[in-house]
Scaffold this motif. Structure first.
Motif, PDB file in Angstrom:
ATOM      1  N   LEU A  43       0.831  -1.207   0.000  1.00 49.93           N
ATOM      2  CA  LEU A  43       0.000   0.000   0.000  1.00 49.93           C
ATOM      3  C   LEU A  43       0.872   1.266   0.000  1.00 49.93           C
ATOM      4  O   LEU A  43       0.422   2.337  -0.410  1.00 49.93           O
ATOM      5  CB  LEU A  43      -0.905  -0.020   1.231  1.00 49.93           C
ATOM      6  N   SER A  44       2.132   1.121   0.439  1.00 46.39           N
ATOM      7  CA  SER A  44       3.052   2.264   0.473  1.00 46.39           C
ATOM      8  C   SER A  44       3.368   2.787  -0.922  1.00 46.39           C
ATOM      9  O   SER A  44       3.820   3.928  -1.074  1.00 46.39           O
ATOM     10  CB  SER A  44       4.359   1.871   1.171  1.00 46.39           C
ATOM     11  N   VAL A  45       3.146   1.954  -1.942  1.00 46.86           N
ATOM     12  CA  VAL A  45       3.413   2.366  -3.324  1.00 46.86           C
ATOM     13  C   VAL A  45       2.567   3.583  -3.690  1.00 46.86           C
ATOM     14  O   VAL A  45       2.965   4.419  -4.503  1.00 46.86           O
ATOM     15  CB  VAL A  45       3.130   1.203  -4.306  1.00 46.86           C
ATOM     16  N   LYS A  46       1.404   3.698  -3.068  1.00 46.03           N
ATOM     17  CA  LYS A  46       0.481   4.798  -3.378  1.00 46.03           C
ATOM     18  C   LYS A  46       1.112   6.156  -3.155  1.00 46.03           C
ATOM     19  O   LYS A  46       0.834   7.113  -3.890  1.00 46.03           O
ATOM     20  CB  LYS A  46      -0.788   4.651  -2.531  1.00 46.03           C
ATOM     21  N   THR A  47       1.981   6.257  -2.155  1.00 54.79           N
ATOM     22  CA  THR A  47       2.596   7.548  -1.824  1.00 54.79           C
ATOM     23  C   THR A  47       4.094   7.554  -2.128  1.00 54.79           C
ATOM     24  O   THR A  47       4.834   8.367  -1.582  1.00 54.79           O
ATOM     25  CB  THR A  47       2.382   7.867  -0.333  1.00 54.79           C
ATOM     26  N   GLN A  48       4.516   6.653  -3.008  1.00 54.39           N
ATOM     27  CA  GLN A  48       5.938   6.568  -3.346  1.00 54.39           C
ATOM     28  C   GLN A  48       6.430   7.864  -3.989  1.00 54.39           C
ATOM     29  O   GLN A  48       5.821   8.388  -4.916  1.00 54.39           O
ATOM     30  CB  GLN A  48       6.160   5.391  -4.314  1.00 54.39           C
ATOM     31  N   ASP A  49       7.544   8.382  -3.465  1.00 55.76           N
ATOM     32  CA  ASP A  49       8.153   9.583  -4.009  1.00 55.76           C
ATOM     33  C   ASP A  49       9.597   9.228  -4.390  1.00 55.76           C
ATOM     34  O   ASP A  49      10.410   8.921  -3.544  1.00 55.76           O
ATOM     35  CB  ASP A  49       8.144  10.699  -2.959  1.00 55.76           C
ATOM     36  N   CYS A  50       9.890   9.277  -5.667  1.00 49.65           N
ATOM     37  CA  CYS A  50      11.187   8.800  -6.152  1.00 49.65           C
ATOM     38  C   CYS A  50      12.259   9.885  -6.179  1.00 49.65           C
ATOM     39  O   CYS A  50      13.335   9.677  -6.755  1.00 49.65           O
ATOM     40  CB  CYS A  50      11.020   8.204  -7.553  1.00 49.65           C
ATOM     41  N   ARG A  51      11.999  11.013  -5.566  1.00 52.39           N
ATOM     42  CA  ARG A  51      12.982  12.097  -5.562  1.00 52.39           C
ATOM     43  C   ARG A  51      13.940  11.960  -4.390  1.00 52.39           C
ATOM     44  O   ARG A  51      13.576  11.481  -3.327  1.00 52.39           O
ATOM     45  CB  ARG A  51      12.263  13.449  -5.485  1.00 52.39           C
ATOM     46  N   ASN A  52      15.182  12.383  -4.602  1.00 54.42           N
ATOM     47  CA  ASN A  52      16.214  12.416  -3.552  1.00 54.42           C
ATOM     48  C   ASN A  52      16.387  11.063  -2.854  1.00 54.42           C
ATOM     49  O   ASN A  52      16.499  10.987  -1.624  1.00 54.42           O
ATOM     50  CB  ASN A  52      15.866  13.489  -2.502  1.00 54.42           C
ATOM     51  N   GLU A  53      16.399  10.011  -3.656  1.00 53.89           N
ATOM     52  CA  GLU A  53      16.541   8.672  -3.083  1.00 53.89           C
ATOM     53  C   GLU A  53      18.003   8.331  -2.796  1.00 53.89           C
ATOM     54  O   GLU A  53      18.912   8.826  -3.459  1.00 53.89           O
ATOM     55  CB  GLU A  53      15.965   7.618  -4.037  1.00 53.89           C
ATOM     56  N   ASP A  54      18.176   7.456  -1.820  1.00 49.24           N
ATOM     57  CA  ASP A  54      19.494   6.916  -1.495  1.00 49.24           C
ATOM     58  C   ASP A  54      20.043   6.141  -2.701  1.00 49.24           C
ATOM     59  O   ASP A  54      19.285   5.551  -3.468  1.00 49.24           O
ATOM     60  CB  ASP A  54      19.348   5.981  -0.283  1.00 49.24           C
ATOM     61  N   ASP A  55      21.348   6.160  -2.888  1.00 55.63           N
ATOM     62  CA  ASP A  55      21.985   5.391  -3.964  1.00 55.63           C
ATOM     63  C   ASP A  55      23.321   4.839  -3.473  1.00 55.63           C
ATOM     64  O   ASP A  55      24.351   4.950  -4.145  1.00 55.63           O
ATOM     65  CB  ASP A  55      22.181   6.273  -5.202  1.00 55.63           C
ATOM     66  N   THR A  56      23.291   4.234  -2.266  1.00 54.97           N
ATOM     67  CA  THR A  56      24.538   3.816  -1.620  1.00 54.97           C
ATOM     68  C   THR A  56      24.720   2.305  -1.569  1.00 54.97           C
ATOM     69  O   THR A  56      25.740   1.825  -1.074  1.00 54.97           O
ATOM     70  CB  THR A  56      24.590   4.343  -0.175  1.00 54.97           C
ATOM     71  N   LEU A  57      23.734   1.549  -2.072  1.00 57.95           N
ATOM     72  CA  LEU A  57      23.808   0.096  -1.953  1.00 57.95           C
ATOM     73  C   LEU A  57      24.778  -0.474  -2.986  1.00 57.95           C
ATOM     74  O   LEU A  57      24.540  -0.374  -4.192  1.00 57.95           O
ATOM     75  CB  LEU A  57      22.412  -0.517  -2.135  1.00 57.95           C
ATOM     76  N   VAL A  58      25.861  -1.048  -2.507  1.00 54.60           N
ATOM     77  CA  VAL A  58      26.908  -1.583  -3.390  1.00 54.60           C
ATOM     78  C   VAL A  58      27.126  -3.054  -3.064  1.00 54.60           C
ATOM     79  O   VAL A  58      27.152  -3.442  -1.896  1.00 54.60           O
ATOM     80  CB  VAL A  58      28.234  -0.812  -3.213  1.00 54.60           C
ATOM     81  N   LEU A  59      27.259  -3.878  -4.094  1.00 55.18           N
ATOM     82  CA  LEU A  59      27.495  -5.300  -3.898  1.00 55.18           C
ATOM     83  C   LEU A  59      28.989  -5.604  -3.885  1.00 55.18           C
ATOM     84  O   LEU A  59      29.710  -5.203  -4.802  1.00 55.18           O
ATOM     85  CB  LEU A  59      26.819  -6.111  -5.011  1.00 55.18           C
ATOM     86  N   GLU A  60      29.424  -6.316  -2.863  1.00 59.82           N
ATOM     87  CA  GLU A  60      30.819  -6.729  -2.797  1.00 59.82           C
ATOM     88  C   GLU A  60      31.009  -7.943  -3.711  1.00 59.82           C
ATOM     89  O   GLU A  60      30.091  -8.741  -3.893  1.00 59.82           O
ATOM     90  CB  GLU A  60      31.211  -7.109  -1.358  1.00 59.82           C
ATOM     91  N   PRO A  61      32.200  -8.104  -4.303  1.00 57.96           N
ATOM     92  CA  PRO A  61      32.461  -9.269  -5.154  1.00 57.96           C
ATOM     93  C   PRO A  61      32.298 -10.560  -4.352  1.00 57.96           C
ATOM     94  O   PRO A  61      32.657 -10.633  -3.181  1.00 57.96           O
ATOM     95  CB  PRO A  61      33.913  -9.082  -5.589  1.00 57.96           C
ATOM     96  N   VAL A  62      31.732 -11.568  -5.008  1.00 61.27           N
ATOM     97  CA  VAL A  62      31.517 -12.853  -4.353  1.00 61.27           C
ATOM     98  C   VAL A  62      32.404 -13.903  -5.012  1.00 61.27           C
ATOM     99  O   VAL A  62      32.438 -14.022  -6.241  1.00 61.27           O
ATOM    100  CB  VAL A  62      30.033 -13.291  -4.468  1.00 61.27           C
ATOM    101  N   GLY A  63      33.148 -14.647  -4.211  1.00 59.94           N
ATOM    102  CA  GLY A  63      34.024 -15.684  -4.739  1.00 59.94           C
ATOM    103  C   GLY A  63      33.222 -16.867  -5.243  1.00 59.94           C
ATOM    104  O   GLY A  63      32.033 -17.016  -4.937  1.00 59.94           O
TER     105      GLY A  63
END
Length: 369
Positions: free
Chosen positions: A297-317
């Motif tokens: 239900l949170s999608v109804k008020t989703q605001d895509c401005r000023n979003e975080d962009d810090t999620l980085v994937l570490e290499p996996v062996g």
């Protein structure tokens, strides 16, 4: 001294508990780990992209904008083409269309630009979804069950409502009556997932103010759904089972029940996550929003401005997977158009994919395809 009793709604209580828990490093690390596992699943190019996975990533507090954008493009191409084929062949794809629209909406994408061509007529995604819901409603009228099932029917109501489309009150009424008649079953067992999805759908309808037909019966249905979910809570906090708890908590958050049952269910999901119970992307996609205090239900008020962009994937062996001798029993129930059900069972090697398991079932059971 007077005793002051403060009654908090479940929604408020849950959010306070979540806020407190998030100050603990272990819970924060757990959420990041689940988020990264879900993001890493995007690297698998096999099969169709999953709109539920995209939806969960978009509802998260942390993002990798580049990977999410790439996956959105896969949805708009690969999944879109698959739905187009189904519509051309007059197949009911209510749930998939609903999830597709929710996924697009979660990226603040203009749904009016998404169209499908059927019978030489180009119409928008939401127009087709409305038509699917009318067909579902008509099918209930003469056969007492939807073309698909009540889980997909609920998803359709939710997707239309969240997108700002006024849901036909006859369509909502069919869902209300199904709640009243306790039709949300898988075989003989009540489906917690369906009750949860119906709760989110009907809560959205209530919040929109579009159901003026009979507000009392809508409230009665929502209360019944809350009670069904809470009555399904096990002693360990899970609601239904480990895989239905995420949607159930999402529904309770959305509905704002005044019963303070959130903390134990949250902790149960964290415990299951730490035990790697949610190793499947679909399971994570339904659990992660709940652990972050969100619901579909949170999608109804989703605001895509000023979003975080810090999620980085570490290499996996490289991981070496050893063959397992352990067998897992899988049961598949097939419900025909007439309503008759057939139950199949097969033992498959642990770690098998669903496709491998179904192919094994087909080889060992005449009549199953």
């Amino acid at each position: 001294m007077e005793l002051l009793t403060l009654r908090l709604s479940l929604s408020t209580l849950c959010k306070k508990l979540i806020s407190a828990d998030d100050t603990e490093g272990s819970n924060t690390k757990l959420l990041l780990s689940l988020n990264k596992n879900l993001l890493r699943s995007l690297e698998n190019q096999d099969g169709l992209p999953n709109p539920s996975v995209h939806l969960a990533l978009r509802l998260s507090n942390h993002h990798n904008q580049a990977k999410e954008t790439d996956y959105l493009n896969r949805l708009k191409n690969n999944l879109h083409d698959d739905i187009q084929i189904s519509l051309t062949n007059s197949q009911a794809v209510t749930g998939l269309m609903a999830l597709y629209s929710l996924a697009l909406k979660s990226s603040c994408y203009d749904l009016n630009t998404i169209t499908f061509l059927v019978n030489d007529k180009n119409e928008t995604l939401l127009t087709h979804l409305k038509r699917q819901m009318e067909q579902e409603k008509d099918h209930i009228a003469f056969s007492h069950r939807p073309l698909t099932n009540y889980y997909q029917y609920s998803l359709g109501v939710l997707a239309l409502c969240v997108s700002g489309i006024r849901v036909n009150h006859h369509v909502s009424h069919k869902l209300i009556k199904a709640t009243e008649n306790e039709n949300f079953k898988h075989g003989e067992t009540e489906s917690v997932d369906t009750y949860a999805m119906a709760g989110m759908a009907l809560q959205c309808v209530k919040d929109s103010g579009s159901y003026a037909h009979n507000a009392a019966e809508l409230d009665t249905s929502l209360n019944k759904i809350k009670q069904k979910l809470l009555a399904s809570r096990r002693s360990d906090g899970h609601i239904g089972n480990e895989f239905s708890t995420g949607l159930a908590v999402q529904a309770l958050l959305a509905m704002g029940s005044e019963v303070g049952e959130c903390a134990t269910s949250m902790e149960a999901m964290r415990t299951a996550a730490r035990s790697n119970t949610y190793h499947n992307p679909m399971a994570i996609s339904q659990t992660l929003p709940a652990l972050q205090g969100k619901s579909y239900l949170s999608v109804k008020t989703q605001d895509c401005r000023n979003e975080d962009d810090t999620l980085v994937l570490e290499p996996v062996g490289p991981v070496v997977v050893l063959p397992s001798e352990t067998k897992v029993n899988m049961k598949v129930e097939v419900v025909t158009a007439s309503g008759a059900a057939a139950l199949y069972s097969v033992d498959v090697p642990k770690g098998s994919s669903l496709l491998e398991a179904l192919e094994l079932l087909e080889r060992r059971n005449v009549g199953f395809t």
